[in-house]
Scaffold this motif. Structure first.
Motif, mmCIF file in Angstrom:
data_model
loop_
_atom_site.group_PDB
_atom_site.id
_atom_site.type_symbol
_atom_site.label_atom_id
_atom_site.label_comp_id
_atom_site.label_asym_id
_atom_site.label_seq_id
_atom_site.Cartn_x
_atom_site.Cartn_y
_atom_site.Cartn_z
ATOM 1 N N TRP A 253 0.951 -1.123 0.061
ATOM 2 C CA TRP A 253 -0.026 0.003 -0.122
ATOM 3 C C TRP A 253 0.916 1.197 -0.038
ATOM 4 N N GLY A 254 0.177 2.444 -0.441
ATOM 5 C CA GLY A 254 1.071 3.754 -0.205
ATOM 6 C C GLY A 254 2.136 3.921 -1.229
ATOM 7 N N ALA A 255 3.039 4.682 -0.411
ATOM 8 C CA ALA A 255 4.536 4.937 -1.032
ATOM 9 C C ALA A 255 5.054 3.743 -1.220
ATOM 10 N N ASP A 256 5.944 3.719 -2.419
ATOM 11 C CA ASP A 256 6.751 2.550 -2.788
ATOM 12 C C ASP A 256 8.306 2.483 -2.243
ATOM 13 N N PRO A 257 8.689 1.935 -1.333
ATOM 14 C CA PRO A 257 10.004 1.988 -0.788
ATOM 15 C C PRO A 257 11.174 1.678 -1.720
ATOM 16 N N ALA B 164 4.365 0.434 2.076
ATOM 17 C CA ALA B 164 5.123 -0.766 2.258
ATOM 18 C C ALA B 164 4.985 -1.396 0.816
ATOM 19 N N ARG B 165 6.063 -2.521 0.735
ATOM 20 C CA ARG B 165 5.767 -3.522 -0.249
ATOM 21 C C ARG B 165 6.462 -4.921 0.018
ATOM 22 N N ARG C 187 9.665 -11.139 3.820
ATOM 23 C CA ARG C 187 10.060 -9.876 4.236
ATOM 24 C C ARG C 187 9.294 -8.780 3.651
ATOM 25 N N LEU C 188 9.022 -7.567 4.212
ATOM 26 C CA LEU C 188 8.365 -6.463 3.864
ATOM 27 C C LEU C 188 9.139 -5.023 4.050
ATOM 28 N N ASN C 189 9.197 -4.360 2.927
ATOM 29 C CA ASN C 189 10.049 -3.217 3.079
ATOM 30 C C ASN C 189 9.251 -1.976 3.063
#
Length: 318
Positions: free
Chosen positions: A76-80, A152-153, A173-175
C-alpha cells in the motif's frame, strides 16, 4: 349323558380353545410388529442422504490464495523501492487519500480493526462538526496531513506452507518507507535534500482458509504501517519506525517543494537528515561553490551559487 348335551359341551370347549388361540396369535403378532417397527425406522434413518461437504481447497490453490492475500494485506501507499529523482516523482509517493480495500475483500473476509483507516480521527472526539474534524475526518486523513510519505511493499512473494490442519503458513520480508516533510532539509541553489527512512520487517503469518478466502490470520507484524487493512490506526507512525532504520540524504533537483500539508503542531514526526557530505552532494556543491561558473562559463548569479559561509558549512556538514 344324552347326545345333545354332549354336543353342546364339545361346542363350548371348542369355542373357548379357539378364543384362546386367537388371543395368543394377536399377542404374538403385536410383539412382532412392535419389534419390527424400530428396525424399519432405523433403516429409514440410515438411508437419509447426508449433506455433501464443501470440497477442501487444494494445496496449490491455498498457496496461491495466501500469496494474493499477503500482497493485498500489506502492499500500500508509497513504494520503498521507487527512486525520487525530481519533484514529479516525489508526488507519486504521496500517501493515498483513501485506502482501497478491493483486492483485500476479494481474498479475505477479515474485517478491519475497531480503529481503522476510515475511523473518525482524534480531532473529531466530542465534536464531529469542529473545524479540525472537517479537515481530518478520518484517521487516514489525519496521518496523511502529518506525513507526506508512508507505504510498504512485499520483498517478493512469500514462502508458503500448507499445514495438515488446512491452515497456511507464510514467511517473508516487507520493505517500508516513511517521510514527513521538508522541515530542516538541506538546500543549495537548484537542489534540496530528500531523506526518508526505510527499513525491512520479517513476518510469519498463519492463515485460516475457508470457502476459498482467508477468514483469519495470526501475524508477527500487525502494525498498520505493515498491515493497513487490519491494523489499529490509532498508533503513531513514529512509534512504528525502528531505531535501526536507514536514512540517507539524496539531492533532488528543483526548488524545495510545497507539500501542501496541514500538520498538527503538537505531533512529533521524524526529522530530516541534512547531511551533505556524501559524494552526490560533494559533486553538486562543487558546481555552486563561490567563484564557480555555469556550464557556459558565465559567472553564476547570487541565487545560483553559495556564499562562502554557506559553502563552508555544507561542505563541513555543520
Amino acid at each position: 349323558m344324552d347326545r345333545k348335551r354332549l354336543i353342546a359341551i364339545i361346542t363350548v370347549v371348542t369355542l373357548i380353545i379357539a378364543g384362546i388361540g386367537v388371543g395368543m396369535w394377536r399377542s404374538r403378532h403385536h410383539d412382532t410388529a412392535a419389534r419390527a417397527t424400530p428396525t424399519v425406522q432405523a433403516t429409514t434413518r440410515r438411508a437419509t442422504p447426508k449433506a455433501t461437504p464443501t470440497p477442501a481447497i487444494s494445496a496449490q490453490d491455498a498457496a496461491a490464495l495466501a500469496t494474493r492475500f499477503e500482497h493485498a494485506a500489506r502492499d500500500w501507499g508509497a513504494d520503498p523501492n521507487a527512486a525520487v529523482t525530481d519533484n514529479a516523482t516525489l508526488a507519486a509517493q504521496r500517501v493515498p487519500d483513501r485506502l482501497d480495500r478491493t483486492a483485500f475483500s476479494q481474498v479475505s473476509t477479515i474485517t478491519p480493526a475497531d480503529v481503522n483507516a476510515d475511523s473518525p480521527s482524534a480531532d473529531c472526539a466530542g465534536d464531529p462538526d469542529a473545524v479540525l474534524c472537517k479537515a481530518h475526518p478520518t484517521r487516514l486523513a489525519y496521518w496523511r496531513d502529518n506525513w507526506y510519505e508512508l507505504g510498504a511493499r512485499l520483498d517478493g512473494d512469500p514462502k508458503t506452507t500448507v499445514n495438515h490442519d488446512g491452515t497456511v503458513t507464510t514467511t517473508g520480508r516487507l520493505n517500508l518507507i516513511a517521510w514527513a516533510n521538508t522541515t530542516g532539509a538541506a538546500t543549495v541553489p537548484g537542489y534540496w535534500g530528500y531523506s526518508p527512512r526505510t527499513w525491512s520487517l520479517d513476518y510469519t503469518d498463519t492463515l485460516t482458509v475457508k470457502g476459498g478466502k482467508v477468514t483469519a490470520w495470526r501475524t508477527t507484524q500487525p502494525g498498520w504501517l505493515a498491515a493497513p487493512m487490519t491494523g489499529d490506526w490509532s498508533a503513531d507512525p513514529l512509534s512504528q519506525i525502528p531505531a535501526d532504520s536507514t536514512q540517507t540524504d539524496t539531492p533532488v533537483p528543483g526548488d524545495l517543494p510545497d507539500l501542501g500539508l496541514d500538520p498538527d503542531p503538537g505531533l512529533a514526526v521524524m526529522a530530516n537528515n541534512a547531511d551533505t557530505t556524501g559524494q552526490a552532494w560533494i559533486d553538486i556543491l562543487a558546481k555552486v561553490a563561490p567563484g564557480q561558473t555555469d556550464e557556459q562559463g558565465n559567472d553564476r548569479s547570487d541565487d545560483q551559487r553559495l556564499s562562502e559561509q554557506d559553502y563552508e558549512r555544507l561542505v563541513g556538514g555543520d
